[in-house]
Design a protein around this motif. Structure first.
Motif, short mmCIF file in Angstrom:
data_model
loop_
_atom_site.label_atom_id
_atom_site.label_comp_id
_atom_site.label_asym_id
_atom_site.label_seq_id
_atom_site.Cartn_x
_atom_site.Cartn_y
_atom_site.Cartn_z
N GLU A 77 0.86 -1.18 0.00
CA GLU A 77 0.00 0.00 0.00
C GLU A 77 0.90 1.22 0.00
O GLU A 77 1.69 1.42 0.94
CB GLU A 77 -0.90 -0.02 1.24
N LEU A 78 0.82 2.02 -1.04
CA LEU A 78 1.67 3.21 -1.17
C LEU A 78 0.98 4.41 -0.54
O LEU A 78 -0.13 4.77 -0.94
CB LEU A 78 1.97 3.49 -2.64
N LEU A 79 1.62 5.02 0.43
CA LEU A 79 1.02 6.14 1.16
C LEU A 79 1.97 7.33 1.18
O LEU A 79 2.31 7.86 2.23
CB LEU A 79 0.66 5.72 2.59
N GLY A 80 2.41 7.75 0.00
CA GLY A 80 3.30 8.90 -0.07
C GLY A 80 4.68 8.57 0.46
O GLY A 80 5.44 7.84 -0.17
N SER A 81 5.02 9.09 1.63
CA SER A 81 6.36 8.89 2.19
C SER A 81 6.53 7.53 2.84
O SER A 81 7.62 7.19 3.29
CB SER A 81 6.66 9.98 3.22
N GLU A 82 5.48 6.73 2.91
CA GLU A 82 5.61 5.41 3.52
C GLU A 82 4.95 4.34 2.65
O GLU A 82 4.06 4.62 1.85
CB GLU A 82 5.00 5.40 4.93
N VAL A 83 5.45 3.12 2.80
CA VAL A 83 4.90 1.97 2.11
C VAL A 83 4.60 0.90 3.15
O VAL A 83 5.45 0.62 4.01
CB VAL A 83 5.88 1.40 1.06
N ILE A 84 3.41 0.31 3.07
CA ILE A 84 3.05 -0.79 3.98
C ILE A 84 2.98 -2.07 3.15
O ILE A 84 2.22 -2.16 2.19
CB ILE A 84 1.71 -0.52 4.67
N TYR A 85 3.82 -3.04 3.52
CA TYR A 85 3.87 -4.32 2.82
C TYR A 85 3.11 -5.39 3.60
O TYR A 85 3.14 -5.41 4.84
CB TYR A 85 5.32 -4.79 2.66
N LYS A 86 2.48 -6.28 2.87
CA LYS A 86 1.90 -7.48 3.46
C LYS A 86 2.90 -8.61 3.23
O LYS A 86 3.22 -8.93 2.08
CB LYS A 86 0.57 -7.81 2.79
N ALA A 87 3.43 -9.16 4.32
CA ALA A 87 4.42 -10.23 4.24
C ALA A 87 3.80 -11.53 4.73
O ALA A 87 3.37 -11.62 5.89
CB ALA A 87 5.65 -9.88 5.08
N VAL A 88 3.73 -12.51 3.85
CA VAL A 88 3.08 -13.79 4.19
C VAL A 88 4.13 -14.78 4.70
O VAL A 88 5.14 -15.03 4.03
CB VAL A 88 2.36 -14.37 2.96
N LEU A 89 3.87 -15.35 5.87
CA LEU A 89 4.78 -16.32 6.47
C LEU A 89 4.57 -17.69 5.85
O LEU A 89 3.65 -17.91 5.07
CB LEU A 89 4.58 -16.36 7.98
N GLU A 90 5.40 -18.65 6.23
CA GLU A 90 5.39 -19.97 5.60
C GLU A 90 4.07 -20.72 5.78
O GLU A 90 3.71 -21.55 4.96
CB GLU A 90 6.55 -20.81 6.13
N ASP A 91 3.36 -20.44 6.87
CA ASP A 91 2.09 -21.17 7.10
C ASP A 91 0.89 -20.42 6.55
O ASP A 91 -0.25 -20.81 6.78
CB ASP A 91 1.90 -21.44 8.59
N GLY A 92 1.12 -19.32 5.82
CA GLY A 92 0.03 -18.60 5.19
C GLY A 92 -0.47 -17.40 5.96
O GLY A 92 -1.21 -16.57 5.42
N ARG A 93 -0.09 -17.27 7.22
CA ARG A 93 -0.46 -16.07 7.98
C ARG A 93 0.39 -14.89 7.51
O ARG A 93 1.41 -15.08 6.84
CB ARG A 93 -0.25 -16.31 9.48
N SER A 94 -0.02 -13.67 7.88
CA SER A 94 0.72 -12.51 7.39
C SER A 94 1.00 -11.50 8.48
O SER A 94 0.31 -11.45 9.50
CB SER A 94 -0.04 -11.84 6.25
N VAL A 95 2.03 -10.69 8.24
CA VAL A 95 2.37 -9.58 9.12
C VAL A 95 2.51 -8.34 8.25
O VAL A 95 2.66 -8.43 7.03
CB VAL A 95 3.68 -9.84 9.91
N ALA A 96 2.46 -7.18 8.88
CA ALA A 96 2.62 -5.91 8.18
C ALA A 96 4.02 -5.36 8.42
O ALA A 96 4.56 -5.49 9.52
CB ALA A 96 1.58 -4.91 8.65
N VAL A 97 4.59 -4.74 7.38
CA VAL A 97 5.89 -4.09 7.48
C VAL A 97 5.74 -2.68 6.93
O VAL A 97 5.26 -2.49 5.81
CB VAL A 97 6.97 -4.85 6.68
#
Length: 365
Positions: A292-312
Motif C-alpha cells: 500500500e503506497l502512502l506517499g512517504s511510507e509503504v506498507i507491505y503485506k508479508a506472508v509467512l510460511e504457514d500462510g499467515r501474514s504480518v505488516a511491514v
C-alpha cells in the motif's frame, strides 16, 4: 478546578451490564479522549458525566462536588454532539445566543459574548446565515461556539467530527487542539478513531467491554502497551502478534510465561543493519504479497510460511519487488504477552535458549 472523578460507576440496562466498577480520574485542564470500539461504553460514560444518563451505581463528581443528583443544566459543562443539534430556522447568531437568552443574560452582554466567541472560532462573517447555508466545518464551529459562550469548566464532545470528510476532520482536529490551549478548560472527547485520539489527547482512556484497558499518554500507550488489546487497537497498522511455538527462529529466548511476541510494523527490517548481528532476536522467513503506497511510507503485506501474514512499514525507501524476504526485528523492539494477554518484561541476553515461534495470530495487514 474542573477535575472529574468516577468511582465504582456501574450502568445496567435491563439485564445487560454496560459499565461495571469504572474508576477514572480526569485531570482539570486536560484533553482526555475516551476511545475504543463500538459498544465499549465510552459514549455511555460521557453521557453519565453529562447527566444525560443516570449511573446505576457509584459516584461521579466534578470539581470536588458530587453530581449524582445534579441536573445536567447545573453541572457547569457543555456538550457538543455528533449531529451538531443546531436550530435550522435560526441564524448562526441566534443559535449561539439561544442558551444565554434562556438564562436571561442581558441583551448587551449577550451581544458582546456572541461577537467575542464568533471571532474566536472564525464565524464573524457567517452570523446572519442559517445552518443550511453553512459547510460541515462551519456548522461544527457553530456547535462549538454555542458551547463556548456559556464559558463552562468542562466540554464534553461525542464524536463531533465523524460527519466531516477526511481533510476537514484533520483541519478541525488542529483547531480543537488550539481551542483547548486558549480556553484552558477540561475537554472530554469520545471517538472510535485512534488517529483522533493519538493526535489530540493529552491523556487517552482506551476502553473495551465497559472496562478501561489502559489509561496513558499517547506516547506511552503506543510505546508501552500493557496488554494485547491495546497493542492491537493502537497503531496503523496495529502491532504484529506471533504466538510462541515452532516455526521461526527466536534468538536469546523469551521471558518465562510468555505466550505471544509482538512488534510494530515499522520495526521490522529487510536486512541486518550494521552492529545488529549480535542484537537481533527475531528472524522471519516471508514472501511479500502486496503493498500500500502512502506517499512517504509503504506498507507491505508479508506472508509467512504457514500462510499467515504480518505488516511491514517502511519510510522514504524505494519500492520493493514482491518476492521472498527475511525480516529482522531487534530485541529492544519486541513485546511479550502472557496467557492472560498481559504484557510481561522482555528477556535479557542471559535468558533461556532459543524458543521457537510459529505464525502470526491473525492477518494484521
Amino acid at each position: 478546578m474542573s477535575s472529574i472523578v468516577l468511582e465504582n460507576v456501574n450502568k445496567i440496562y435491563g439485564d445487560k451490564t454496560i459499565i461495571e466498577g469504572l474508576n477514572l480520574t480526569i485531570e482539570s485542564g486536560s484533553f482526555t479522549v475516551l476511545v475504543g470500539p463500538s459498544g465499549c461504553g465510552k459514549s455511555t460514560t460521557l453521557r453519565m458525566i453529562a447527566g444525560l444518563e443516570e449511573a446505576t451505581g457509584g459516584s461521579i463528581s466534578i470539581g470536588g462536588k458530587s453530581m449524582n443528583h445534579v441536573e445536567p443544566g447545573k453541572r457547569n459543562l457543555a456538550m457538543v454532539f455528533q449531529n451538531y443539534a443546531l436550530y435550522p430556522t435560526m441564524s448562526v447568531e441566534k443559535n449561539i445566543e439561544y442558551g444565554l437568552k434562556n438564562n436571561k443574560v442581558p441583551k448587551e452582554e449577550r451581544k458582546r459574548l456572541v461577537t467575542e466567541i464568533a471571532h474566536t472560532v472564525g464565524l464573524t462573517k457567517h452570523l446572519h446565515k442559517k445552518p443550511e447555508f453553512l459547510s460541515g466545518g462551519e456548522r461544527q464551529r457553530v456547535a462549538l461556539a454555542r458551547a463556548m459562550v456559556k464559558k463552562p469548566a468542562v466540554f464534553l464532545m461525542d464524536e463531533p467530527l465523524s460527519n466531516l470528510d477526511a481533510k476537514l476532520r484533520q483541519q478541525m482536529r488542529m483547531e480543537l487542539i488550539e481551542l483547548h490551549k486558549k480556553l484552558g478548560a477540561t475537554f472530554v472527547y469520545v471517538t472510535h478513531d485512534q488517529v483522533e485520539a493519538m493526535s489530540m489527547g493529552t491523556q487517552i482512556v482506551l476502553m473495551d467491554g465497559g472496562r478501561i484497558m489502559q489509561e496513558d499518554t499517547p506516547h506511552a500507550i503506543y510505546n508501552t502497551p500493557r496488554n494485547l488489546f491495546t497493542s492491537r487497537f493502537i497503531g496503523t497498522p496495529p502491532m504484529n502478534i506471533l504466538e510462541l511455538g515452532a516455526s521461526v527462529s527466536l534468538h536469546n529466548g523469551a521471558p518465562a510465561g510468555a505466550k505471544y511476541v509482538g512488534f510494530r510494523p515499522e520495526k521490522a527490517k529487510f536486512a541486518m543493519e550494521q552492529g545488529m548481528e549480535n542484537d537481533h532476536v527475531l528472524v522471519l522467513d516471508a514472501a511479500l504479497d502486496g503493498r500500500e503506497l502512502l506517499g512517504s511510507e509503504v506498507i507491505y503485506k508479508a506472508v509467512l510460511e504457514d500462510g499467515r501474514s504480518v505488516a511491514v512499514k517502511c519510510f522514504d525507501s524505494p519500492e520493493r519487488a514482491l518476492e521472498p524476504v527475511k525480516l529482522y526485528v531487534k530485541r529492544e523492539h519486541l513485546f511479550y504477552f502472557d496467557e492472560q494477554e498481559q504484557c510481561i518484561p522482555a528477556a535479557s541476553e542471559a535468558e533461556v535458549p532459543a524458543v521457537p515461534v510459529p505464525a502470526a495470530v491473525g492477518d494484521t495487514a
